[in-house]
Design a protein around this motif. Structure first.
Motif, PDB file in Angstrom:
ATOM      1  N   THR A 178       6.356 -59.092  -1.932  1.00 36.30           N
ATOM      2  CA  THR A 178       5.868 -59.418  -3.272  1.00 36.30           C
ATOM      3  C   THR A 178       4.339 -59.427  -3.343  1.00 36.30           C
TER       4      THR A 178
ATOM      5  N   LYS B 226      12.716 -47.440  -7.933  1.00 33.21           N
ATOM      6  CA  LYS B 226      12.235 -48.800  -8.216  1.00 33.21           C
ATOM      7  C   LYS B 226      13.134 -49.491  -9.239  1.00 33.21           C
TER       8      LYS B 226
ATOM      9  N   ASN C 199      15.770 -52.783  -8.722  1.00 36.86           N
ATOM     10  CA  ASN C 199      15.760 -53.988  -9.554  1.00 36.86           C
ATOM     11  C   ASN C 199      17.087 -54.225 -10.262  1.00 36.86           C
TER      12      ASN C 199
ATOM     13  N   ASN D 227      10.259 -64.461  -1.645  1.00 36.83           N
ATOM     14  CA  ASN D 227      10.484 -63.023  -1.512  1.00 36.83           C
ATOM     15  C   ASN D 227      11.876 -62.644  -0.996  1.00 36.83           C
TER      16      ASN D 227
ATOM     17  N   GLN E 234      14.668 -58.906  -9.628  1.00 36.81           N
ATOM     18  CA  GLN E 234      13.531 -59.810  -9.473  1.00 36.81           C
ATOM     19  C   GLN E 234      13.827 -61.149 -10.165  1.00 36.81           C
ATOM     20  N   GLU E 235      14.560 -61.079 -11.284  1.00 36.82           N
ATOM     21  CA  GLU E 235      14.755 -62.246 -12.146  1.00 36.82           C
ATOM     22  C   GLU E 235      15.825 -63.207 -11.623  1.00 36.82           C
TER      23      GLU E 235
ATOM     24  N   THR F 284      10.362 -56.900   5.453  1.00 39.63           N
ATOM     25  CA  THR F 284      10.198 -56.647   4.011  1.00 39.63           C
ATOM     26  C   THR F 284       9.608 -55.258   3.738  1.00 39.63           C
TER      27      THR F 284
ATOM     28  N   ARG G 240      16.343 -56.116  -0.373  1.00 36.65           N
ATOM     29  CA  ARG G 240      16.144 -54.681  -0.635  1.00 36.65           C
ATOM     30  C   ARG G 240      15.870 -53.925   0.659  1.00 36.65           C
TER      31      ARG G 240
ATOM     32  N   ARG H 291      14.207 -61.216  -2.606  1.00 32.91           N
ATOM     33  CA  ARG H 291      14.526 -59.853  -3.036  1.00 32.91           C
ATOM     34  C   ARG H 291      13.933 -58.818  -2.091  1.00 32.91           C
ATOM     35  N   SER H 292      12.757 -59.122  -1.544  1.00 32.87           N
ATOM     36  CA  SER H 292      12.092 -58.179  -0.629  1.00 32.87           C
ATOM     37  C   SER H 292      12.958 -57.944   0.605  1.00 32.87           C
TER      38      SER H 292
ATOM     39  N   GLU I 177       3.766 -54.793  -4.586  1.00 33.85           N
ATOM     40  CA  GLU I 177       5.210 -54.675  -4.419  1.00 33.85           C
ATOM     41  C   GLU I 177       5.672 -53.304  -4.892  1.00 33.85           C
TER      42      GLU I 177
END
Lengths: 134, 134, 134
Positions: free
Chosen positions: B120, B64, B68, B82, B73-74, B47, B88, B84-85, B15
């Motif tokens: 991810t 990066k 985040n 995934n 990620q959290e 992604t 983003r 978040r992938s 990732e």
């Protein structure tokens, strides 16, 4: 070399309504007769966006939530009424280019073309599909 | 008017791995023989992203970190694994157009073409380089 | 099929200065003689962006504020001096494609073409307008 344009029109009834326009763009590519080239998907407006990603309902919920995290509805803005609509449109972008080969859009399996109404009210919407190639 | 396509393929192992593909795109422009036109760099997937900016290791660390901060990620997402992938990728974009003149990409000095694996997990990746011009 | 290029040059005196370049792009389209095609507006640099949205002073204030919310000036970055400039440029994008029909850019009423200097200092700036079509 050929240039082909199609304008698609549709209504959106509320803020953050997402309309999958992939089939309309595919149809335009077929109708253009263009086998090899570039397809531009363009939103002529300041409160709409077009994205290329997965049309999955849970992901689209996440997208709506993250848009509100990044550019909150609750924040005070200088621009009246729909500042957030404009700012979210700037963030997402309103034009996307896709490669065409063998008469097909070269999209990935989980990649659809989606229009997002970011305005705070129902809107009639127009998306321009412009194809250039052979 | 000529249309030229090259597909480049490579593996990403983790990732937020960033791959500088500038030289591959430059080579495609040379091989196309096109002196004046437009180069589309397109990621057929949901992604991955492609950006045009400086390939500097400290800046890429900042990128990066900011990704985040913006799309953590959290955070809990509706879409499994995934989300978040995808989010983003939507934020960064997966297609970029660059002007070509005198057989060269008209990039700035500190402007490289970089693919970002936002998934991810390790992924085989494909980027389509489509050039149109004379 | 014709390809036309114009480079516009101008100075920006400070960070977050926004320059409306719509008239220059319109003039290039007219001068190109191209009636039907695609116009690429490309920033050859890593700390400038180009957006398509409403040139309204209150909205542009909101944009500056939100850029600082998302990628704060006060944050510590690894990249020296102007990390935020690069990161904001990546977020906003530095190339936009607009459809041309009947010799006109198919922009919406509230959609202007604006360059944003994201660097931390005065800069001489160049924007490439590349038009392809008939």
């Amino acid at each position: 070399m050929t240039i082909f344009e199609r304008v698609i029109e549709f209504s959106t009834t509320k803020e953050l309504e997402i309309v999958d326009i992939t089939d309309y763009v595919k149809e335009a590519v077929e109708d253009s007769g263009i086998k090899d080239g570039i397809c531009l998907v363009f939103v002529p407006g300041a409160t709409g966006a077009v994205i290329l990603n997965e049309n999955d309902s849970s992901l689209l919920e996440d997208l709506k939530n993250i848009l509100n995290d990044l550019i909150p509805q609750e924040k005070e803005y200088e621009h009246p009424i729909n500042a957030r609509s404009h700012l979210r449109a700037i963030l997402l972008g309103n034009n996307q280019c896709i490669s065409i080969k063998n008469g097909k859009l070269e999209l990935g399996t989980w990649q659809q073309i989606m229009f997002i109404n970011l305005d705070t009210r129902a809107r009639k919407r127009k998306v321009i599909i412009k194809i250039i190639g052979d």
